[in-house]
Design an enzyme around this catalytic site. Structure first.
Site, PDB file in Angstrom:
ATOM      1  N   LYS A 201      11.364  36.045  61.149  1.00 38.66           N
ATOM      2  CA  LYS A 201      11.346  35.670  59.727  1.00 38.66           C
ATOM      3  C   LYS A 201      11.210  36.932  58.906  1.00 38.66           C
ATOM      4  O   LYS A 201      10.637  37.924  59.367  1.00 38.66           O
ATOM      5  CB  LYS A 201      10.138  34.767  59.441  1.00 38.66           C
ATOM      6  CG  LYS A 201      10.280  33.973  58.177  1.00 38.66           C
ATOM      7  CD  LYS A 201      11.104  32.743  58.442  1.00 38.66           C
ATOM      8  CE  LYS A 201      11.194  31.824  57.263  1.00 38.66           C
ATOM      9  NZ  LYS A 201      11.674  30.505  57.670  1.00 38.66           N
TER      10      LYS A 201
HETATM   11  N1  GLU Z   1      14.993  29.245  56.856  1.00 39.83           N
HETATM   12  C1  GLU Z   1      15.306  28.140  57.691  1.00 39.83           C
HETATM   13  C2  GLU Z   1      14.072  27.710  58.493  1.00 39.83           C
HETATM   14  O1  GLU Z   1      12.970  27.976  58.132  1.00 39.83           O
HETATM   15  C3  GLU Z   1      16.542  28.377  58.534  1.00 39.83           C
HETATM   16  C4  GLU Z   1      16.444  29.432  59.567  1.00 39.83           C
HETATM   17  C5  GLU Z   1      17.789  29.760  60.243  1.00 39.83           C
HETATM   18  O2  GLU Z   1      18.744  29.036  60.051  1.00 39.83           O
HETATM   19  O3  GLU Z   1      17.822  30.762  60.950  1.00 39.83           O
HETATM   20  O4  GLU Z   1      14.193  27.005  59.467  1.00 39.83           O
END
Ligand code: GLU
Length: 466
Positions: free
Chosen positions: A103
């Site tokens: 993240k």
């Molecule tokens: N931001 C989204 C989540 O928290 C998508 C993450 C992604 O598709 O890599 O799941």
């Protein structure tokens, strides 16, 4: 707050891991973040230098690439990013996509900058991430999150193609790109769509639904949605239009809309498109937000905004019959315990909002395969379907009444395949979570989901002999 978020995710993890028979030391290895990179970079804007702070945490690389969103927000920190990266590891393992978790965040209020400025800042951030291998089609692949979207992903992909022109899979360095830039149909709606499938599956699972809602289905249930961003708005639209649920309140940072008979979501979306906001919408009463908004009575409460909003105090006076965590981390560990004691089921974040990463996976596979889905077989299936149909019609002596199902003849389009794959992932995963729950009476959906995710990661470690 964010340190508390990380501690809460670790609490959820420990509670589930303690019930599993893991080799000594493995739980800790799985729980901690592998590496968290902090960058402070300068960008010349408005005739002066501005310094920005960003993070990208790789929680796990037991499968690669590590995957997860990139958020632009003022309230972010290394600990928050680590908590969110950990959730990504568990989410991917649970839902069955072959990724580790990651993240990122950039401390910025996107509304304070022009589009041209945001592009410059994003490209500089991307350069830093690429240089340190925290952005790479094979190792670490971001996606949209709070404050970012298709445009942000496109700038990043473009910057990557300049710095890494030799990466034949360069387009796969981010997901959530626009369709014309290597994206996939259905990625924008994916998280909201996935939450819809999760709620539908809950209502169709007798052991989950009956104790709370008796024999009633999703139709007519009253829903409160906190957060009308990409996830909340899509979900509200799908639940009301497809399932007949009543969205009685929308809670936003600056406004609360309320209508006990159900808000016309299509009308609200059209109003927002026209005016840029929710204020002035004639189809609901409006008032400023209050601290206890989340405790308003309803059947289903959907926190779709940020973490930590259902703490112990809110949980004690919650007026909802169930909670669906469309956002990451809305229930604190203390809040979660109280909801469990009160018998209020929670569809947990790592499952409920996994639709985004599932469709990201489809996009990434499409990019690295360099071939659109269906190119090889669509026409072949279409011919087969048409031949079979004409044989059946000849034998019956009458034309088939398709009742809207004639798209079967032409074979699935990309969006058909994306939705079908997503629905399958959401439904099968809930069935597996329930199986785990049934072997351990008294276990919440969250505990069971964590247990399943941790077992799968542990299996991956065992397979390589660790
Ligand atoms: N931001 C989204 C989540 O928290 C998508 C993450 C992604 O598709 O890599 O799941």
């Amino acid at each position: 707050m964010s340190g508390a978020f990380l501690a809460d995710v670790d609490t959820f993890f420990d509670r589930a891991a303690d019930q599993l028979d893991l080799p000594v030391g493995l739980a800790e290895k799985i729980r901690v973040a592998n590496a968290t990179y902090t960058t402070r970079f300068g960008v010349r804007l408005r005739d002066r230098m501005f310094t920005f702070t960003g993070w990208r945490s790789t929680h796990s690389t037991h499968q690669t690439p590590a995957k997860g969103g990139l958020r632009y927000a003022m309230a972010c920190s290394a600990e928050e990013v680590e908590a969110l990266a950990a959730l990504m590891t568990y989410k991917c393992a649970l839902i069955g996509v072959p990724y580790g978790g990651s993240k990122g965040a950039l401390q910025i209020d996107p509304s304070e900058w022009t589009e041209a400025e945001l592009e410059k800042i994003t490209r500089r951030f991307a350069q830093e991430l690429i240089r340190h291998r925290f952005l790479d089609s094979a190792m670490n692949v971001p996606a949209p999150d709070i404050g970012t979207g298709e445009r942000t992903m496109m700038w990043i992909a473009d910057e990557y193609s300049r710095l890494r022109p030799d990466d034949i899979n360069g387009q796969a360095c981010v997901t959530g790109k626009p369709l014309g830039g290597g994206g996939i149909d259905g990625r924008i709606e994916a998280t909201g769509r996935g939450v819809q499938y999760a709620v539908q599956a809950f209502f169709e699972t007798e052991s989950l639904c009956r104790p709370v809602f008796g024999a009633s289905g999703l139709k007519g249930q009253t829903v409160i949605v906190q957060g009308f961003g990409n996830v909340g708005a899509h979900l509200a639209q799908f639940l009301s239009a497809d399932d007949g649920a009543k969205i009685i309140a929308i809670i936003e940072r600056d406004i609360v809309l309320y209508r006990p008979e159900g808000i016309d979501i299509a009308g609200l979306l059209a109003h927002r498109e026209k005016t840029g906001g929710l204020a002035g919408f004639a189809g609901a009463s409006a008032r400023p937000p209050a601290p206890d908004d989340l405790t308003m009575p309803c059947d289903i409460l959907v926190p779709a905004a940020i973490e930590g909003v259902i703490d112990d105090a809110i949980a004690k006076s919650l007026g909802a019959r169930m909670v669906v965590e469309a956002a990451n981390g809305p229930c604190t560990a203390a809040g979660d315990r109280i909801l469990a004691q009160r018998g209020i089921p929670v569809i947990p974040d790592l499952y409920a909002n996994a639709g985004g990463v599932v469709v990201s996976y489809f996009e990434w596979v499409k990019n690295i395969s360099h071939m659109p889905f269906g190119l090889l077989e669509r026409r072949y299936h279409e011919k087969g379907h048409r031949m079979l149909t004409s044989k059946i019609e000849n034998a019956m002596g009458t034309a088939i009444d398709w009742q809207g199902g004639e798209s079967y003849l032409s074979g699935p389009t990309e969006i058909d395949m994306v939705r079908s794959g997503l629905e399958d992932a959401m439904r099968t995963t809930l069935a597996r979570i329930v199986q785990v729950q049934e072997t351990r009476p008294g276990t919440t959906l969250r505990d069971a989901a964590y247990a399943l995710a941790i077992s799968r990661i542990a299996e991956a470690y065992r397979a390589i002999g660790v």
